[in-house]
Design an enzyme around this catalytic site. Structure first.
Site, PDB file in Angstrom:
ATOM      1  N   SER A  44      12.409  -1.680   4.688  1.00 39.69           N
ATOM      2  CA  SER A  44      13.014  -2.620   5.634  1.00 39.69           C
ATOM      3  C   SER A  44      11.990  -3.629   6.143  1.00 39.69           C
ATOM      4  O   SER A  44      10.783  -3.471   5.942  1.00 39.69           O
ATOM      5  CB  SER A  44      13.627  -1.868   6.814  1.00 39.69           C
ATOM      6  OG  SER A  44      12.634  -1.146   7.523  1.00 39.69           O
ATOM      7  N   VAL A  97      13.978   1.565  20.365  1.00 40.19           N
ATOM      8  CA  VAL A  97      12.785   2.397  20.220  1.00 40.19           C
ATOM      9  C   VAL A  97      11.519   1.548  20.110  1.00 40.19           C
ATOM     10  O   VAL A  97      10.550   1.749  20.851  1.00 40.19           O
ATOM     11  CB  VAL A  97      12.918   3.314  18.986  1.00 40.19           C
ATOM     12  CG1 VAL A  97      11.611   4.051  18.734  1.00 40.19           C
ATOM     13  CG2 VAL A  97      14.050   4.310  19.194  1.00 40.19           C
ATOM     14  N   LYS A 102       0.828  -1.199   0.000  1.00 41.23           N
ATOM     15  CA  LYS A 102       0.000   0.000   0.000  1.00 41.23           C
ATOM     16  C   LYS A 102       0.861   1.247   0.000  1.00 41.23           C
ATOM     17  O   LYS A 102       1.902   1.296   0.644  1.00 41.23           O
ATOM     18  CB  LYS A 102      -0.923   0.013   1.232  1.00 41.23           C
ATOM     19  CG  LYS A 102      -2.030  -1.023   1.200  1.00 41.23           C
ATOM     20  CD  LYS A 102      -2.917  -0.872   2.425  1.00 41.23           C
ATOM     21  CE  LYS A 102      -4.082  -1.857   2.402  1.00 41.23           C
ATOM     22  NZ  LYS A 102      -4.948  -1.703   3.604  1.00 41.23           N
ATOM     23  N   LEU A 103       0.402   2.270  -0.706  1.00 40.48           N
ATOM     24  CA  LEU A 103       1.077   3.548  -0.728  1.00 40.48           C
ATOM     25  C   LEU A 103       1.227   4.081   0.698  1.00 40.48           C
ATOM     26  O   LEU A 103       0.265   4.086   1.472  1.00 40.48           O
ATOM     27  CB  LEU A 103       0.282   4.527  -1.589  1.00 40.48           C
ATOM     28  CG  LEU A 103       0.903   5.892  -1.851  1.00 40.48           C
ATOM     29  CD1 LEU A 103       2.205   5.752  -2.623  1.00 40.48           C
ATOM     30  CD2 LEU A 103      -0.084   6.774  -2.607  1.00 40.48           C
ATOM     31  N   CYS A 121      10.736  -0.434  23.413  1.00 48.55           N
ATOM     32  CA  CYS A 121      10.274   0.415  24.517  1.00 48.55           C
ATOM     33  C   CYS A 121       8.878   0.980  24.249  1.00 48.55           C
ATOM     34  O   CYS A 121       8.076   1.134  25.181  1.00 48.55           O
ATOM     35  CB  CYS A 121      11.271   1.546  24.769  1.00 48.55           C
ATOM     36  SG  CYS A 121      12.774   0.988  25.610  1.00 48.55           S
ATOM     37  N   GLU A 122       8.579   1.284  22.992  1.00 46.98           N
ATOM     38  CA  GLU A 122       7.240   1.796  22.690  1.00 46.98           C
ATOM     39  C   GLU A 122       6.178   0.718  22.923  1.00 46.98           C
ATOM     40  O   GLU A 122       5.123   0.995  23.516  1.00 46.98           O
ATOM     41  CB  GLU A 122       7.189   2.319  21.249  1.00 46.98           C
ATOM     42  CG  GLU A 122       7.950   3.618  21.081  1.00 46.98           C
ATOM     43  CD  GLU A 122       7.825   4.234  19.709  1.00 46.98           C
ATOM     44  OE1 GLU A 122       8.322   5.343  19.514  1.00 46.98           O
ATOM     45  OE2 GLU A 122       7.222   3.593  18.797  1.00 46.98           O
ATOM     46  N   HIS A 182       4.299  31.144  28.700  1.00 45.37           N
ATOM     47  CA  HIS A 182       4.092  30.581  30.037  1.00 45.37           C
ATOM     48  C   HIS A 182       2.606  30.304  30.249  1.00 45.37           C
ATOM     49  O   HIS A 182       1.768  31.139  29.923  1.00 45.37           O
ATOM     50  CB  HIS A 182       4.574  31.582  31.093  1.00 45.37           C
ATOM     51  CG  HIS A 182       4.298  31.145  32.499  1.00 45.37           C
ATOM     52  ND1 HIS A 182       5.022  30.148  33.114  1.00 45.37           N
ATOM     53  CD2 HIS A 182       3.369  31.565  33.403  1.00 45.37           C
ATOM     54  CE1 HIS A 182       4.566  29.975  34.345  1.00 45.37           C
ATOM     55  NE2 HIS A 182       3.563  30.824  34.542  1.00 45.37           N
ATOM     56  N   LYS A 232       1.645   4.863  17.154  1.00 48.18           N
ATOM     57  CA  LYS A 232       1.364   6.071  17.943  1.00 48.18           C
ATOM     58  C   LYS A 232      -0.112   6.162  18.307  1.00 48.18           C
ATOM     59  O   LYS A 232      -0.468   6.704  19.367  1.00 48.18           O
ATOM     60  CB  LYS A 232       1.815   7.325  17.194  1.00 48.18           C
ATOM     61  CG  LYS A 232       3.290   7.634  17.373  1.00 48.18           C
ATOM     62  CD  LYS A 232       4.129   6.434  17.013  1.00 48.18           C
ATOM     63  CE  LYS A 232       5.600   6.559  17.159  1.00 48.18           C
ATOM     64  NZ  LYS A 232       6.298   5.327  16.720  1.00 48.18           N
TER      65      LYS A 232
END
Length: 455
Positions: A139, A177, A36-37, A180-181, A432, A50
């Site tokens: 990959s 990475v 898939k694109l 751990c995610e 702030h 995410k």
């Protein structure tokens, strides 16, 4: 046989970015993708993981709602609904990308392609020739000798993100990475998690101070980890998987996630036959992503640069502009922003302390604790902003730990890439209360005028 200015093999971040930019520059482009694109990032990596992490954040917020005066009870994860939400995000972005490629008059071909000569890719029985060819085949998840991936008890991240249940227990093999995610996600979902990492720290490519802070945070969350011991073997039982480490320790869990890195997709695609120089499956390129064969370029996870979607994206744009004669600046890979989207997040740009010293710099460091930041206190997050600088010179690296610190990288990468020193940044006003104030406060302190910091 169709003739093009540019033939691109692979429609992930690097490939589609090259296609979009090249078409914008007046090139006639064909983009070939076997799945898939959008590639791994959109469908198997960045975006869906995410979404899972955000669902985990909502779960944790619900558990701790009482700390903020909100009455709420956490019952369980509805993985059908979680996956529906995740897949909806992916689908929307996929459709948008398809529309964008179509609107740019890019010829899109779905099918497996192969390089059959220095200027021709064959896909679906058709030959596509071009003045230039970009290889962007991405990959795949790697495994270790003796580990057979079955997708049920022993799996990679690509299978793990489609689970329709929350496992009771998980062993995560690999503390980088991806490991751990997923450890963070599953802990938020309610699983018991153990990370096994052969190196001495989690996210070992980050500054050691960041790794140690993440380890403390994971201990506090109840995420277990075993560091500095390598994997030896795994045995599947009826209900669990048992792994043995080289020191003889054994760990058992319902699922074993293999997160030991990703390797380049290059085998059987005609690269070596075309005379392209390679190393361990990676295509070797110069600083403008040229291979040793004239007219053939390579980008993304296929080449031995940082395996990040935004790096592939930048490399694709670089090549398109180089082909068009714009002579773009080569990418400074030290200046690429990096994030591990766990809870807490680990974010950085530039050199670690060790790398800066190894490069011969006279280094000064400053750590600004988020305990002094108002927004961090509101969010109940812990962590820090660490600056690595050349003595009486520019900032060499910025390393951050804490909830949402990835959002601070936009400023951090400008500071590093524009070779700003502490006094350059200290004069700027940060809103702030925001986490971005921590960036300002750190530079104020390094410039010798700490405000909300001791020094």
């Amino acid at each position: 046989m169709a003739d093009f200015d540019l033939v691109i093999l692979g429609g992930g971040s690097g490939g589609y970015a090259a296609a979009l930019r090249a078409s914008q520059l007046g090139q006639k482009v064909v983009l070939i993708e076997k799945e898939k694109l959008g590639g791994t990032c959109l469908h198997k990596g960045c975006i869906p993981t995410k979404a899972l992490l955000h669902a985990g954040e909502i779960a944790d917020n619900t558990r701790h709602a009482g700390e903020f005066g909100v009455k709420a009870d956490f019952h369980s994860m509805d993985m059908g609904a979680v996956n529906s939400y995740k897949d909806g995000v992916v689908s929307k972005l996929h459709k948008g990308l398809e529309g964008l490629v179509k609107s740019r008059n890019i010829t899109y071909v779905q099918g497996s392609g192969k390089l059959i000569s220095k200027n021709t890719i064959e896909a679906n029985g058709e030959k596509y020739t071009g003045k230039n060819i970009i290889l962007a085949t991405g990959s795949f998840p790697k495994t270790l000798p003796g580990l057979e991936i079955d997708g049920k008890q022993i799996m990679t991240s690509e299978q793990a993100m489609h689970l329709d249940y929350v496992p009771k227990s998980v062993i995560v093999l690999g503390g980088g990475v991806i490991g751990c995610e997923f450890a963070s996600v599953w802990k938020s979902f309610g699983a018991e998690v153990t990370i096994v990492e052969g190196l001495s720290h989690l996210v070992a490519l980050e500054d050691e101070s960041s790794s140690k802070q993440l380890e403390r945070a994971f201990r506090k969350r109840g995420i277990n980890f075993e560091l500095g011991v390598k994997f030896k073997s795994a045995e599947r039982g009826k209900k669990d998987v048992t792994i043995t480490l080289e020191d003889g320790k054994k760990f058992s869990a319902q699922i074993l996630l293999v997160a030991v890195g990703r390797g380049p997709v290059s085998s059987g695609l005609g690269y070596e036959e075309a005379g392209i120089k390679m190393d361990r499956g990676y295509v070797l390129v110069d600083d403008k992503c040229r291979t040793n064969v004239a007219g053939i370029w390579a980008v993304g996870d296929l080449i031995p640069t940082l395996q990040l979607a935004h790096v592939g994206f930048a490399e694709g744009i670089l090549v398109a502009e180089e082909i068009a004669g714009l002579n773009p600046r080569a990418i400074n890979y030290d200046g690429v922003p990096r994030v591990t989207y766990s809870e807490p997040e680990v974010a950085s740009v530039g050199l670690t302390t060790a790398a800066a010293k190894a490069a011969g710099h006279d280094v000064v460091e400053l750590n600004y604790d988020l305990a002094g930041n108002g927004k961090a206190n509101i969010l109940k997050t812990a962590g820090s902003v660490k600056l690595v600088a050349k003595k009486n010179g520019p900032i060499l690296g910025i390393h951050m730990v804490g909830s949402r610190v990835g959002e601070l990288l936009a400023e951090a990468q400008l500071i590093y890439n524009w070779e700003a020193d502490a006094s350059d940044v200290a004069q700027h006003i940060h809103a702030h209360p925001t986490l971005s104030e921590a960036m300002g406060e750190a530079h104020l302190a390094l410039a010798g005028k700490p405000l909300h910091a001791h020094g």
